[in-house]
Design a protein around this motif. Structure first.
Motif, PDB file in Angstrom:
ATOM      1  N   ILE A 172       0.578  -1.379   0.025  1.00 27.00           N
ATOM      2  CA  ILE A 172       0.080   0.012   0.077  1.00 27.00           C
ATOM      3  C   ILE A 172       1.117   1.352  -0.231  1.00 27.00           C
ATOM      4  CG2 ILE A 172      -2.198   1.717   1.215  1.00 27.00           C
ATOM      5  CD1 ILE A 172      -2.705  -1.493   0.065  1.00 27.00           C
TER       6      ILE A 172
ATOM      7  N   SER B 227      -2.099   4.517  -4.629  1.00 28.15           N
ATOM      8  CA  SER B 227      -3.262   4.354  -3.989  1.00 28.15           C
ATOM      9  C   SER B 227      -4.459   5.871  -4.449  1.00 28.15           C
ATOM     10  CB  SER B 227      -3.428   4.568  -2.464  1.00 28.15           C
ATOM     11  OG  SER B 227      -3.291   3.463  -2.269  1.00 28.15           O
TER      12      SER B 227
ATOM     13  N   PRO C  16      -6.951  -1.302  -6.116  1.00 30.13           N
ATOM     14  CA  PRO C  16      -5.460  -2.095  -6.049  1.00 30.13           C
ATOM     15  C   PRO C  16      -5.731  -3.639  -5.339  1.00 30.13           C
ATOM     16  CG  PRO C  16      -6.043  -0.583  -3.605  1.00 30.13           C
ATOM     17  CD  PRO C  16      -7.050  -0.163  -5.296  1.00 30.13           C
TER      18      PRO C  16
ATOM     19  N   GLY D 124      -8.776   6.293  -2.969  1.00 32.18           N
ATOM     20  CA  GLY D 124      -8.437   5.598  -3.000  1.00 32.18           C
ATOM     21  C   GLY D 124      -7.565   6.115  -1.294  1.00 32.18           C
TER      22      GLY D 124
ATOM     23  N   THR E  39      -8.907   3.090   0.421  1.00 35.55           N
ATOM     24  CA  THR E  39      -8.759   2.001   0.279  1.00 35.55           C
ATOM     25  C   THR E  39      -7.534   1.790   1.377  1.00 35.55           C
ATOM     26  OG1 THR E  39      -8.111   2.902  -1.783  1.00 35.55           O
ATOM     27  CG2 THR E  39     -10.480   1.014  -1.848  1.00 35.55           C
ATOM     28  N   ALA E  40      -7.170   2.927   0.800  1.00 37.73           N
ATOM     29  CA  ALA E  40      -5.762   2.865   1.789  1.00 37.73           C
ATOM     30  C   ALA E  40      -5.342   2.604   2.482  1.00 37.73           C
ATOM     31  CB  ALA E  40      -4.700   4.055   1.481  1.00 37.73           C
TER      32      ALA E  40
ATOM     33  N   THR F 123      -7.825  -0.951   3.879  1.00 35.62           N
ATOM     34  CA  THR F 123      -6.232  -2.075   3.379  1.00 35.62           C
ATOM     35  C   THR F 123      -5.209  -2.670   4.599  1.00 35.62           C
ATOM     36  OG1 THR F 123      -6.931  -1.929   1.454  1.00 35.62           O
ATOM     37  CG2 THR F 123      -5.569  -3.418   2.124  1.00 35.62           C
TER      38      THR F 123
END
Length: 572
Positions: A125, A130, A139, A381, A384-385, A388
């Motif tokens: 990551i 991202s 991703p 982004g 999700t970053a 995750t």
């Protein structure tokens, strides 16, 4: 990374080899879906990460001009919430803070750099990718985790399923509408259903077909009757439904939960009539089981009690007990790939992340990707970053422990509101005279006023008229209740005058509650298109959320409700 999840996140090869592949559901796609082509620009993403590739094809901003050099956050540890919180919380320091927030909880730190030392690894990551334009699939790190999660928790019964990131379940359902429906189609829904799901298909002139419910959700008998006796002439020329929208766990608004035996029976009916099952499961991990009233002895078997006790243990045994207690997904019975499952981080992480995922057959995943490419594109982004990275920090077992703590927290809050009703009203279980108020087989509780008993006439019995009936939920965030409006002194007169007595009275009661600073959701919001538009049969419905109110606020709301009801029914 501190607790990296497994890279080998698909089921083992030997297990996959024993499972069938999905059927070809091309015939279920609408014409627009069939016409969709891959985005020509998005095709470039397949090549831009090839080692040594000089990328000069797309208008891609250089990461050097991104203003974010790193992204750091302090997150809660996976064991931040207790697995067995006390029934009555400690005294709160503020009306705005629950006891859970009054003491420090264990935390961890995450940091996401702009440039990671190993950028080509699928679990990496970094902000440079991202926060960049990227494929609609997002991703690779998050899908890797989700494939492991789906494999271990849902255990799909066919081999070639996959996942696709979306922007939460509402976005997911909207994309499914774009995938499967033609203008003028029909869709099966539960007789009580989530209103935003209905709002998504109404503009397409799609007609909902409500299916009756019992205590476990959809009635197989009524479903079979509707499908087998479908008459296009009686439905304005509309074809038999080819899609069911359902919320099997903590059904919104009723709180009903569908168990394994019922799901298998329904799956076979759906397969018989070639129905696509859209399984919307935002409350899946909030399956809490039945409420035990204060002062009552548990009637659970020794084995059942051992399973409950095991869920309260830390470590692997507790995680396994939690997973075992979850109702099986429709995916568990899906040998054909006819289930599209919707999951979200909204109820277990943060709604503002707008992050969820599909689990479906490869054809649907590919077509949903094409829809995403020209609409939402990849999910945020930032979302999700951060999500995750949090999952990587916790690891798979840590995430399961987090879900167990979230479940225990909502079970505690469910207990607060049910206990508040027990303390505020006189309760009677399974009243025969409320048949028809809730689905057949429901374990209902009827609430009576605690006004002095000598106020009642002989016709009303020792406890007076029943005022409210509800079914304690087994999952989710809501209590769904019905008010006995036919007991109101004005009900008969309004009916004789030709007025809709239920409509008049439920509006009046809702307004009086709001004027007393208690806001419930009116039941008509959740009507699936059947006979419940306002109430019906002399009942008015409300949905109460117990998810955010503090212990004190919960009790105050229920006490206010009781006082308003006494005044509304002129009991004092």
């Amino acid at each position: 990374m501190d607790a990296a999840f497994e890279l080998n996140s698909q089921p083992r090869t030997d297990i996959l080899a024993s499972l069938p592949k999905s059927k070809d559901f091309t015939a279920h796609l609408n014409q627009v879906s069939k016409n969709r082509a891959a985005s020509s620009l998005k095709e470039l993403y397949r090549y831009q990460n090839v080692p040594g590739m000089v990328v000069m094809a797309g208008g891609i901003p250089h990461p050097e001009v991104f203003p974010f050099e790193s992204l750091s956050a302090t997150i809660l540890a996976p064991d931040a919430f207790p697995l067995d919180p006390p029934r009555v919380p400690k005294k709160e320091k503020s009306a705005l803070l629950s006891w859970l927030f009054s003491a420090p909880r264990p935390t961890l730190n995450i940091s996401i750099p702009k440039w990671a030392p190993k950028p080509v690894e699928p679990t990496t990551i970094q902000l440079s990718t991202s926060l960049q334009y990227q494929a609609a699939t997002g991703p690779p790190a998050l899908p890797l985790f989700l494939r492991e999660y789906v494999s271990k928790i849902y255990k799909p019964a066919y081999a070639d399923w996959d996942v696709l990131i979306n922007n939460g379940n509402t976005d997911g359902w909207n994309k499914i509408v774009q995938l499967l429906f033609e203008k003028g189609d029909t869709v099966l829904v539960e007789e009580w259903t989530y209103p935003s799901a209905v709002n998504a298909f109404l503009p397409y002139d799609i007609q909902s077909v409500p299916i009756k419910m019992d205590s476990e959700g959809i009635s197989p008998e009524h479903l079979e009757k509707v499908l087998s006796e479908w008459d296009e002439k009686a439905h304005d020329g509309r074809k038999r439904p080819k899609v069911i929208y359902t919320v099997p766990t903590g059904q919104n608004p009723t709180g009903a939960t569908m168990e394994a035996e019922r799901k298998k029976i329904l799956y076979d009916i759906f397969a018989k009539y070639d129905i696509i099952i859209v399984e919307d499961e935002p409350y899946y991990c909030l399956y809490t089981g039945e409420w035990t009233p204060k002062g009552s002895k548990s009637d659970k078997s020794i084995l059942a009690q051992r399973e409950i006790d095991a869920e309260k243990k830390e470590g692997k045994e507790g995680n396994e007990a939690f997973i075992k207690a979850l109702p099986p997904s429709y995916l568990y019975f899906d040998t054909e790939g006819r289930v599209v499952r919707l999951d979200t981080f909204s109820k277990t992480s943060a709604p503002g992340s707008r992050l969820g995922w599909f689990t479906a057959n490869p054809l649907f995943i590919e077509r949903l990707t094409r829809i995403s490419e020209v609409s939402t594109q990849a999910a945020s982004g930032f979302a999700t970053a951060l999500t995750t990275s949090t999952l990587q920090k916790w690891g798979f077992d840590g995430y399961i422990r987090w879900l167990r703590g979230v479940k225990a927290t909502y079970n505690m809050r469910k207990t607060w509101i049910c206990d508040a009703f027990q303390d505020t009203f006189h309760l009677e279980w399974d009243q025969a005279h409320v048949q028809g108020l809730f689905p057949n087989g429901s374990k209902t509780i009827t609430c009576f006023s605690k006004q002095p008993k000598n106020r009642w006439d002989e016709k009303k019995g020792l406890n007076g008229p029943g005022l409210v009936t509800f079914t304690p939920p087994t999952a989710g965030m809501f209590v769904f209740l019905g008010v006995h409006l036919s007991e109101h002194p004005d009900y008969a007169d309004l009916t004789r005058k030709g007025e809709d007595a239920t409509h008049v009275l439920v509006q009046r009661l809702w307004t009086e509650l709001a004027d007393n600073l208690v806001l419930f959701a009116p039941g008509w919001y959740f009507d699936g298109g059947g006979e419940h538009a306002i109430g019906g049969k002399g009942y008015g419905y409300f949905r109460l959320s117990f998810s955010i109110a503090t212990y004190e606020e919960t009790y105050r709301a229920v006490h206010t409700f009781a006082k308003v009801l006494d005044k509304f029914f002129r009991l004092k």
